[in-house]
Motif scaffolding. Structure first.
Motif, mmCIF file in Angstrom:
data_model
loop_
_atom_site.group_PDB
_atom_site.id
_atom_site.type_symbol
_atom_site.label_atom_id
_atom_site.label_comp_id
_atom_site.label_asym_id
_atom_site.label_seq_id
_atom_site.Cartn_x
_atom_site.Cartn_y
_atom_site.Cartn_z
ATOM 1 N N GLU A 28 0.826 -1.203 0.000
ATOM 2 C CA GLU A 28 0.000 0.000 0.000
ATOM 3 C C GLU A 28 0.863 1.257 0.000
ATOM 4 N N LYS A 31 1.820 3.019 -3.336
ATOM 5 C CA LYS A 31 0.844 3.729 -4.152
ATOM 6 C C LYS A 31 1.193 5.208 -4.240
ATOM 7 N N GLN A 32 2.013 5.671 -3.298
ATOM 8 C CA GLN A 32 2.605 7.006 -3.359
ATOM 9 C C GLN A 32 3.992 6.882 -3.986
ATOM 10 N N THR A 57 4.702 4.217 -9.940
ATOM 11 C CA THR A 57 5.045 5.106 -8.818
ATOM 12 C C THR A 57 6.356 4.714 -8.148
#
Length: 272
Positions: A28, A31-32, A57
């Motif tokens: 997770e 995702k940045q 990303t």
């Protein structure tokens, strides 16, 4: 401000280090915008690993020739490499907001020997690789990312998380693991001290025991361990498929980091 994660993973060319890097890409957190720095000795394996980790990303960089038996490695190889990568990221207008140092590199030592068999050279060489270099790297990274920022840099230091790949052996004694167990215990305690020194949460630490992994190091244990009872236990686990898959343990570590609910300085086992 948009989050930009920087992961620094030692021993990342193969084995559990590479599994952690793969888990970062699939987590997770990534995702940045995320930069993964793979640190290890062999440039070919690091470059090959880096080539598989690029995504929309995620970018991956490598720092090779990191030989932890050479005590100059941290200051002469790793730290300059990290500084250059950070400068390049900052130059693109994306300040780093979160840094994760994952200390995976390490060795078992001679598992055929018991405590009474160690020579001074055995102890010195083992601790140089597994404790002295570890403390030197952690100290250097904390200093790098906690120092006062100049006006042309990001106006605040990034959140910093330091992870030690630990072991059940850091908290429970078994025959023939004298160097390995005491080294892991020393690393655990160093991160507890670091956590106590940063009660404001600006540096958060975790010692993660990944379980008996199904990898080359576990195979080496089964082949060289001097204690017959333990050797039989590990052999049976391998034959029955009960060793922990590296990708499963790496995924659990990334969930812990993503959830960020652990107490700083904690020792957490895969089976917890």
């Amino acid at each position: 401000m948009q989050r930009h994660n920087l992961f620094i993973i030692t021993g990342a060319g193969r084995g559990f280090g590479r599994a952690i890097a793969e888990a970062v890409k699939d987590s997770e957190i990534s995702k940045q915008p995320t930069t993964i720095v793979l640190v290890g000795r062999d440039s070919a394996s690091l470059d090959q690993a880096a080539g598989t980790l690029t995504g929309s990303t995620v970018k991956s960089k490598s720092i090779a020739n990191a030989d932890f038996s050479d005590l100059s490695t941290v200051q002469q190889v790793i730290l300059p490499g990290i500084k250059k990568i950070v400068e390049d990221v900052q130059a693109n207008g994306t300040p780093i907001t979160n840094v994760y140092l994952i200390n995976n590199a390490g060795s078992t030592g001679d598992l055929s020997k018991k405590a009474a068999d160690y020579e001074a050279d055995d102890v010195q060489s083992y601790y140089n690789v597994n404790v002295v270099s570890f403390i030197s790297l952690v100290s250097a990274i904390v200093n790098l990312f906690r120092k006062p920022q100049s006006s042309d840099e990001t106006p605040f230091p990034p959140d910093l998380s330091v992870v030690n790949i630990s072991s059940l052996l850091a908290v429970k004694a078994f025959p023939n693991w004298g160097l390995y167990a005491s080294g892991k215990a020393a690393r655990d305690m160093f991160l507890q001290v670091l956590a106590a020194e940063h009660k404001d949460g600006s540096v958060k630490t975790l010692s993660y025991a990944p379980g008996p992994l199904d990898n080359d190091m576990q195979l080496q244990c089964r082949e060289t361990l001097g204690d017959a009872e333990q050797k039989q236990i590990y052999t049976t686990m391998a034959e029955q498929g009960k060793l922990v898959k590296m990708e499963e343990s790496a995924k659990k570590l990334l969930v812990l980091l993503s959830d960020n609910k652990y107490d700083s300085g904690a020792h957490i086992d895969f089976y917890d």
